[in-house]
Scaffold this active site. Structure first.
Site, PDB file in Angstrom:
ATOM      1  N   GLU A   1       3.132   0.352   3.034  1.00  0.00           N
ATOM      2  CA  GLU A   1       2.716  -0.690   3.985  1.00  0.00           C
ATOM      3  C   GLU A   1       2.769  -2.046   3.283  1.00  0.00           C
ATOM      4  O   GLU A   1       2.336  -2.176   2.132  1.00  0.00           O
ATOM      5  CB  GLU A   1       1.306  -0.398   4.492  1.00  0.00           C
ATOM      6  CG  GLU A   1       1.276   0.836   5.367  1.00  0.00           C
ATOM      7  CD  GLU A   1      -0.121   1.182   5.820  1.00  0.00           C
ATOM      8  OE1 GLU A   1      -0.422   0.970   7.008  1.00  0.00           O
ATOM      9  OE2 GLU A   1      -0.910   1.667   4.992  1.00  0.00           O
TER      10      GLU A   1
ATOM     11  N   ASN B   1      -4.350   4.343   7.017  1.00  0.00           N
ATOM     12  CA  ASN B   1      -5.704   4.875   6.827  1.00  0.00           C
ATOM     13  C   ASN B   1      -6.542   4.849   8.107  1.00  0.00           C
ATOM     14  O   ASN B   1      -7.560   5.539   8.198  1.00  0.00           O
ATOM     15  CB  ASN B   1      -6.419   4.151   5.683  1.00  0.00           C
ATOM     16  CG  ASN B   1      -6.023   4.746   4.340  1.00  0.00           C
ATOM     17  OD1 ASN B   1      -5.631   5.912   4.260  1.00  0.00           O
ATOM     18  ND2 ASN B   1      -6.093   3.956   3.284  1.00  0.00           N
TER      19      ASN B   1
ATOM     20  N   HIS C   1       0.855  -1.189   0.000  1.00  0.00           N
ATOM     21  CA  HIS C   1       0.000   0.000   0.000  1.00  0.00           C
ATOM     22  C   HIS C   1       0.890   1.238   0.000  1.00  0.00           C
ATOM     23  O   HIS C   1       1.481   1.588   1.027  1.00  0.00           O
ATOM     24  CB  HIS C   1      -0.926  -0.037   1.225  1.00  0.00           C
ATOM     25  CG  HIS C   1      -1.885   1.102   1.266  1.00  0.00           C
ATOM     26  ND1 HIS C   1      -1.908   2.014   2.292  1.00  0.00           N
ATOM     27  CD2 HIS C   1      -2.851   1.481   0.400  1.00  0.00           C
ATOM     28  CE1 HIS C   1      -2.855   2.906   2.052  1.00  0.00           C
ATOM     29  NE2 HIS C   1      -3.441   2.612   0.913  1.00  0.00           N
TER      30      HIS C   1
HETATM   31  N1  NAD Z   1      -5.977   7.633  -4.319  1.00  0.00           N
HETATM   32  C1  NAD Z   1      -5.283   7.334  -3.231  1.00  0.00           C
HETATM   33  O1  NAD Z   1      -4.895   8.223  -2.434  1.00  0.00           O
HETATM   34  C2  NAD Z   1      -4.896   5.918  -2.914  1.00  0.00           C
HETATM   35  C3  NAD Z   1      -3.838   5.693  -2.010  1.00  0.00           C
HETATM   36  C4  NAD Z   1      -3.413   4.376  -1.779  1.00  0.00           C
HETATM   37  C5  NAD Z   1      -4.077   3.334  -2.403  1.00  0.00           C
HETATM   38  N2  NAD Z   1      -5.115   3.567  -3.257  1.00  0.00           N
HETATM   39  C6  NAD Z   1      -5.728   2.407  -3.933  1.00  0.00           C
HETATM   40  O2  NAD Z   1      -5.139   2.312  -5.238  1.00  0.00           O
HETATM   41  C7  NAD Z   1      -6.095   1.758  -6.167  1.00  0.00           C
HETATM   42  C8  NAD Z   1      -6.284   2.721  -7.321  1.00  0.00           C
HETATM   43  O3  NAD Z   1      -6.725   3.977  -6.807  1.00  0.00           O
HETATM   44  P1  NAD Z   1      -6.597   5.309  -7.686  1.00  0.00           P
HETATM   45  O4  NAD Z   1      -6.793   6.446  -6.759  1.00  0.00           O
HETATM   46  O5  NAD Z   1      -5.383   5.261  -8.552  1.00  0.00           O
HETATM   47  O6  NAD Z   1      -7.910   5.151  -8.623  1.00  0.00           O
HETATM   48  P2  NAD Z   1      -8.259   5.896  -9.993  1.00  0.00           P
HETATM   49  O7  NAD Z   1      -9.730   5.913 -10.077  1.00  0.00           O
HETATM   50  O8  NAD Z   1      -7.481   7.165 -10.115  1.00  0.00           O
HETATM   51  O9  NAD Z   1      -7.666   4.896 -11.120  1.00  0.00           O
HETATM   52  C9  NAD Z   1      -8.143   3.596 -11.322  1.00  0.00           C
HETATM   53  C10 NAD Z   1      -7.771   3.148 -12.725  1.00  0.00           C
HETATM   54  O10 NAD Z   1      -8.080   1.756 -12.856  1.00  0.00           O
HETATM   55  C11 NAD Z   1      -8.531   1.560 -14.187  1.00  0.00           C
HETATM   56  N3  NAD Z   1      -9.235   0.270 -14.248  1.00  0.00           N
HETATM   57  C12 NAD Z   1     -10.463  -0.035 -13.813  1.00  0.00           C
HETATM   58  N4  NAD Z   1     -10.715  -1.350 -14.005  1.00  0.00           N
HETATM   59  C13 NAD Z   1      -9.593  -1.877 -14.562  1.00  0.00           C
HETATM   60  C14 NAD Z   1      -9.215  -3.177 -14.979  1.00  0.00           C
HETATM   61  N5  NAD Z   1     -10.038  -4.220 -14.869  1.00  0.00           N
HETATM   62  N6  NAD Z   1      -7.981  -3.350 -15.508  1.00  0.00           N
HETATM   63  C15 NAD Z   1      -7.133  -2.277 -15.642  1.00  0.00           C
HETATM   64  N7  NAD Z   1      -7.431  -1.025 -15.255  1.00  0.00           N
HETATM   65  C16 NAD Z   1      -8.648  -0.837 -14.726  1.00  0.00           C
HETATM   66  C17 NAD Z   1      -9.375   2.776 -14.487  1.00  0.00           C
HETATM   67  O11 NAD Z   1      -9.563   2.946 -15.894  1.00  0.00           O
HETATM   68  C18 NAD Z   1      -8.546   3.877 -13.842  1.00  0.00           C
HETATM   69  O12 NAD Z   1      -7.634   4.437 -14.761  1.00  0.00           O
HETATM   70  C19 NAD Z   1      -7.366   1.484  -5.354  1.00  0.00           C
HETATM   71  O13 NAD Z   1      -7.319   0.164  -4.889  1.00  0.00           O
HETATM   72  C20 NAD Z   1      -7.223   2.481  -4.181  1.00  0.00           C
HETATM   73  O14 NAD Z   1      -7.947   2.073  -3.048  1.00  0.00           O
HETATM   74  C21 NAD Z   1      -5.526   4.839  -3.553  1.00  0.00           C
END
Ligand code: NAD
Length: 292
Positions: free
Chosen positions: A154, A192, A142
């Site tokens: 993490e 978180n 993470h």
């Molecule tokens: N935003 C944050 O601060 C943060 C921090 C740590 C972890 N996360 C985790 O990271 C992950 C992504 O979050 P994010 O903020 O980048 O989301 P985001 O919405 O910015 O991006 C997600 C991307 O995944 C793509 N996608 C969806 N289904 C897909 C598939 N089957 N195959 C390939 N691509 C696919 C979408 O097109 C999109 O570009 C989540 O699990 C989130 O919980 C987010």
């Protein structure tokens, strides 16, 4: 790990995928960014390039290193192209069904020794690993957002993660100059559990008129030594992601501090998600995901 001998896949080219790909390309790994959405893939690559260009302009990165990092990155919408990758980092939408389905599709594609990392914030690593024929290779990693700037990652094993996969993952994170903190596979891991109630309390302070967003953003980092204020950070995180993560943690922990305040729902309904839509708490000229 010898970075030149490994190809890393980052699945999902959103905020986190683009950030993680920036880190792996900068560390010298050939990096393939994968997304199902062509537009998001192009935006993710643009964000990574923009970050390296700005780093060169600011004198934080040598021009040759910037060029090499950009050349290390490629993009695809074809999952089959991830076959040669030895580390695959999943950063797609926070949806268990989507993540398990994706891991299942990777079964027939990946090499025997490939590591499977998930960047989930709130889902169970064990649950995500259940979609794979190789749960022993699945490890939770993470990354903190913005991934290119934050050192902490993490590291959480699932129930079936093998000792060798944990050790190789720790080695991989060290090769990215990240600081790994080992945590249990529990909702929200460590970060978180603290970050989400803190962000919610800053939003509630704004709602109650305690100060302007600029004042709170200036006061909190100044007093608490944070690298940036809560609203600047939330604009990078994305309000949709904050809403999802906070709601999921509330549902699992039943602690009201996790429940997203009404302002979050209003901003999400209005499409004011932060940097990715050009407007959140603040307005942005471009929709690159981070870096300027
Ligand atoms: N935003 C944050 O601060 C943060 C921090 C740590 C972890 N996360 C985790 O990271 C992950 C992504 O979050 P994010 O903020 O980048 O989301 P985001 O919405 O910015 O991006 C997600 C991307 O995944 C793509 N996608 C969806 N289904 C897909 C598939 N089957 N195959 C390939 N691509 C696919 C979408 O097109 C999109 O570009 C989540 O699990 C989130 O919980 C987010």
């Amino acid at each position: 790990m010898n970075n030149e001998n490994h190809t890393v896949a980052v699945l999902g080219a959103g905020t986190m995928g683009a950030g993680i790909a920036t880190v792996t390309a900068r560390a010298g790994y050939r990096t393939i960014l994968f997304d199902i959405d062509e537009h998001n893939l192009r935006r993710g690559i643009g964000t990574v390039h923009g970050f390296f260009d700005k780093s060169v302009r600011l004198g934080k990165l040598d021009a040759d290193d910037g060029r090499a990092a950009k050349e290390a990155l490629s993009g695809t919408t074809e999952l089959a192209e991830l076959g040669p990758c030895t580390v695959l980092i999943e950063a797609v939408v926070e949806d268990l069904a989507v993540k398990t389905e994706l891991f299942g599709r990777l079964d027939g594609i990946i090499a025997e020794s490939a590591l499977l990392h998930t960047n989930t914030s709130t889902l169970s690593v064990t649950g995500i690993a259940s979609g794979s024929r190789y749960p022993e290779r699945v490890v939770g990693t993470h990354y903190c957002n913005p991934a290119p700037l934050m050192k902490l990652v993490e590291l959480a094993d699932g129930r079936h993660t093998a000792g060798w996969a944990h050790r190789s993952t720790a080695e991989f994170l060290a090769s990215l100059a990240k600081t790994a903190v080992v945590t249990e596979d529990r909702p929200g891991f460590i970060v978180n559990r603290f970050l989400i109630p803190w962000e919610n309390s800053c939003i509630r302070a704004l709602e109650s008129g305690l100060g302007s967003k600029e004042a709170i953003d200036a006061a909190v980092p100044g007093a608490l030594g944070q690298p940036m204020g809560p609203f600047r950070l939330l604009d990078i995180v994305g309000m949709d992601i904050h809403q999802q993560v906070a709601t999921r943690l509330y549902e699992q922990l039943r602690d009201p501090r996790f429940f997203p305040p009404p302002m979050v729902d209003r901003m999400v309904s209005a499409g004011d998600l932060g940097r990715k839509t050009g407007r959140g708490f603040y307005e942005y000229d471009d929709t690159r995901l981070f870096g300027s």
